[in-house]
Motif scaffolding. Sequence first.
Motif, PDB file in Angstrom:
ATOM      1  N   ARG A  55       0.724  -1.061  -0.103  1.00  0.00           N
ATOM      2  CA  ARG A  55       0.028  -0.176  -0.091  1.00  0.00           C
ATOM      3  C   ARG A  55       1.013   1.156  -0.184  1.00  0.00           C
ATOM      4  O   ARG A  55       0.589   2.125  -0.650  1.00  0.00           O
ATOM      5  N   VAL A  56       1.945   1.161   0.745  1.00  0.00           N
ATOM      6  CA  VAL A  56       2.785   2.552   0.806  1.00  0.00           C
ATOM      7  C   VAL A  56       3.967   2.364  -0.162  1.00  0.00           C
ATOM      8  O   VAL A  56       4.623   3.379  -0.273  1.00  0.00           O
ATOM      9  N   GLY A  57       3.936   1.487  -1.144  1.00  0.00           N
ATOM     10  CA  GLY A  57       4.957   1.556  -2.173  1.00  0.00           C
ATOM     11  C   GLY A  57       6.200   0.657  -2.062  1.00  0.00           C
ATOM     12  O   GLY A  57       6.973   0.906  -3.061  1.00  0.00           O
ATOM     13  N   PHE A  58       6.335   0.134  -1.096  1.00  0.00           N
ATOM     14  CA  PHE A  58       7.716  -0.646  -0.878  1.00  0.00           C
ATOM     15  C   PHE A  58       8.046  -1.720  -1.677  1.00  0.00           C
ATOM     16  O   PHE A  58       8.912  -2.393  -1.468  1.00  0.00           O
ATOM     17  N   LEU A 107       2.954  10.508   9.451  1.00  0.00           N
ATOM     18  CA  LEU A 107       3.177  11.448  10.509  1.00  0.00           C
ATOM     19  C   LEU A 107       1.994  12.761  10.149  1.00  0.00           C
ATOM     20  O   LEU A 107       1.784  13.683  10.872  1.00  0.00           O
ATOM     21  N   ASN A 108       1.898  12.604   8.709  1.00  0.00           N
ATOM     22  CA  ASN A 108       1.120  14.021   8.022  1.00  0.00           C
ATOM     23  C   ASN A 108      -0.451  13.446   8.194  1.00  0.00           C
ATOM     24  O   ASN A 108      -1.142  13.583   7.226  1.00  0.00           O
ATOM     25  N   ASN A 109      -1.125  13.157   9.362  1.00  0.00           N
ATOM     26  CA  ASN A 109      -2.562  12.875   9.419  1.00  0.00           C
ATOM     27  C   ASN A 109      -2.687  11.662   8.728  1.00  0.00           C
ATOM     28  O   ASN A 109      -4.095  11.287   8.317  1.00  0.00           O
ATOM     29  N   GLY A 110      -1.790  10.884   8.263  1.00  0.00           N
ATOM     30  CA  GLY A 110      -1.994   9.637   7.463  1.00  0.00           C
ATOM     31  C   GLY A 110      -2.145   9.751   6.022  1.00  0.00           C
ATOM     32  O   GLY A 110      -2.278   8.751   5.429  1.00  0.00           O
ATOM     33  N   VAL A 111      -1.952  11.081   5.443  1.00  0.00           N
ATOM     34  CA  VAL A 111      -1.804  11.104   4.316  1.00  0.00           C
ATOM     35  C   VAL A 111      -0.531  11.370   3.414  1.00  0.00           C
ATOM     36  O   VAL A 111       0.393  12.193   3.999  1.00  0.00           O
ATOM     37  N   MET A 112       0.043  10.394   2.406  1.00  0.00           N
ATOM     38  CA  MET A 112       1.263  10.559   1.746  1.00  0.00           C
ATOM     39  C   MET A 112       1.273  11.164   0.666  1.00  0.00           C
ATOM     40  O   MET A 112       0.093  10.870  -0.109  1.00  0.00           O
ATOM     41  N   GLU A 126      -2.385  17.724  -3.342  1.00  0.00           N
ATOM     42  CA  GLU A 126      -3.561  17.271  -2.619  1.00  0.00           C
ATOM     43  C   GLU A 126      -4.158  16.087  -3.743  1.00  0.00           C
ATOM     44  O   GLU A 126      -4.610  14.961  -3.237  1.00  0.00           O
ATOM     45  N   VAL A 127      -4.246  16.370  -4.968  1.00  0.00           N
ATOM     46  CA  VAL A 127      -4.297  15.450  -6.114  1.00  0.00           C
ATOM     47  C   VAL A 127      -3.652  14.296  -6.067  1.00  0.00           C
ATOM     48  O   VAL A 127      -4.227  13.066  -6.267  1.00  0.00           O
ATOM     49  N   LEU A 128      -2.239  14.406  -5.742  1.00  0.00           N
ATOM     50  CA  LEU A 128      -1.300  13.162  -5.724  1.00  0.00           C
ATOM     51  C   LEU A 128      -1.258  12.635  -4.386  1.00  0.00           C
ATOM     52  O   LEU A 128      -0.778  11.468  -4.391  1.00  0.00           O
ATOM     53  N   ALA A 129      -2.150  13.052  -3.388  1.00  0.00           N
ATOM     54  CA  ALA A 129      -1.894  12.395  -2.082  1.00  0.00           C
ATOM     55  C   ALA A 129      -2.695  11.048  -2.068  1.00  0.00           C
ATOM     56  O   ALA A 129      -3.493  11.097  -2.862  1.00  0.00           O
ATOM     57  N   LYS A 130      -2.385  10.176  -1.137  1.00  0.00           N
ATOM     58  CA  LYS A 130      -3.004   9.000  -0.884  1.00  0.00           C
ATOM     59  C   LYS A 130      -2.827   8.699   0.787  1.00  0.00           C
ATOM     60  O   LYS A 130      -2.134   8.702   1.293  1.00  0.00           O
ATOM     61  N   ARG A 131      -4.180   8.188   1.150  1.00  0.00           N
ATOM     62  CA  ARG A 131      -4.392   7.911   2.631  1.00  0.00           C
ATOM     63  C   ARG A 131      -3.548   6.493   2.935  1.00  0.00           C
ATOM     64  O   ARG A 131      -4.060   5.667   2.046  1.00  0.00           O
ATOM     65  N   ILE A 132      -2.902   6.533   3.797  1.00  0.00           N
ATOM     66  CA  ILE A 132      -2.115   5.261   3.997  1.00  0.00           C
ATOM     67  C   ILE A 132      -2.374   4.523   5.563  1.00  0.00           C
ATOM     68  O   ILE A 132      -2.336   3.402   5.756  1.00  0.00           O
ATOM     69  N   VAL A 133      -2.682   5.540   6.459  1.00  0.00           N
ATOM     70  CA  VAL A 133      -3.159   5.197   7.900  1.00  0.00           C
ATOM     71  C   VAL A 133      -4.395   6.058   8.096  1.00  0.00           C
ATOM     72  O   VAL A 133      -4.388   6.957   7.645  1.00  0.00           O
ATOM     73  N   LYS A 134      -4.962   5.647   9.132  1.00  0.00           N
ATOM     74  CA  LYS A 134      -6.140   6.550   9.830  1.00  0.00           C
ATOM     75  C   LYS A 134      -5.529   7.676  10.690  1.00  0.00           C
ATOM     76  O   LYS A 134      -4.496   7.784  11.008  1.00  0.00           O
TER      77      LYS A 134
END
Length: 205
Positions: A55-58, A107-112, A126-134
């Motif tokens: 999910r985070v691209g690793f 750390l950014n409110n869950g948005v990468m 913001e268009v490129l952002a992706k939620r990775i955690v709550k």
Amino acid sequence: DARFPLVIGKASISDYHAQRRVLTVPEIFINSSNIGTARMALDVGLEGHQEFLRRVGFFDRPTTEVPESAKPLLPKRWSKLATATAAFGHGFAVQPLQGISVIGGILNNGVMTAPTFLKREMAEAEVLAKRIVKPETSEKMRYLFRLNVSEGTASKADVIGYRVGGKTGTAEKVVAGRYSKEKRLTSFIGAFPMDKPKYLILVMI
């Protein structure tokens, strides 16, 4: 339970800062407990652990304006042992920019947001952002990062007026395809101010 080394098959996972007792999650974090981290990953399970890493691209090559990039180094076979050791960074490696981008999202409110070398407007980011955690998970992680600076292994980063949070890391260097017992790669990843992080930094020695 970090009272004893964690044995998986013929392998034994131990702690450098061994506490030799049952640890809470914050204690696992601030003491850099390999045993505790590995047990948490095993509790999540092989599939759940891999799902988050994907999910985070690793599992992918990072993409930026610079064409040169390397694929992550992944275990050849994703076994129970691979899950346990990858949880604390052994047998698993990503580019520094890739790693810091994920920490930034956590750390950014869950948005990468995808990293860039060029200035861009907030709307584009913001268009490129992706939620990775709550958001609540992000809040807990900010607490842990700050706790690690105020009470844990990153206490030297506790600069007055900046409310720094961070995590230290120590890894055996790979020399001629094998982990060296004599050479180390040490790192610190931090952010500030921790109530609403604006800056993120990675130092590697």
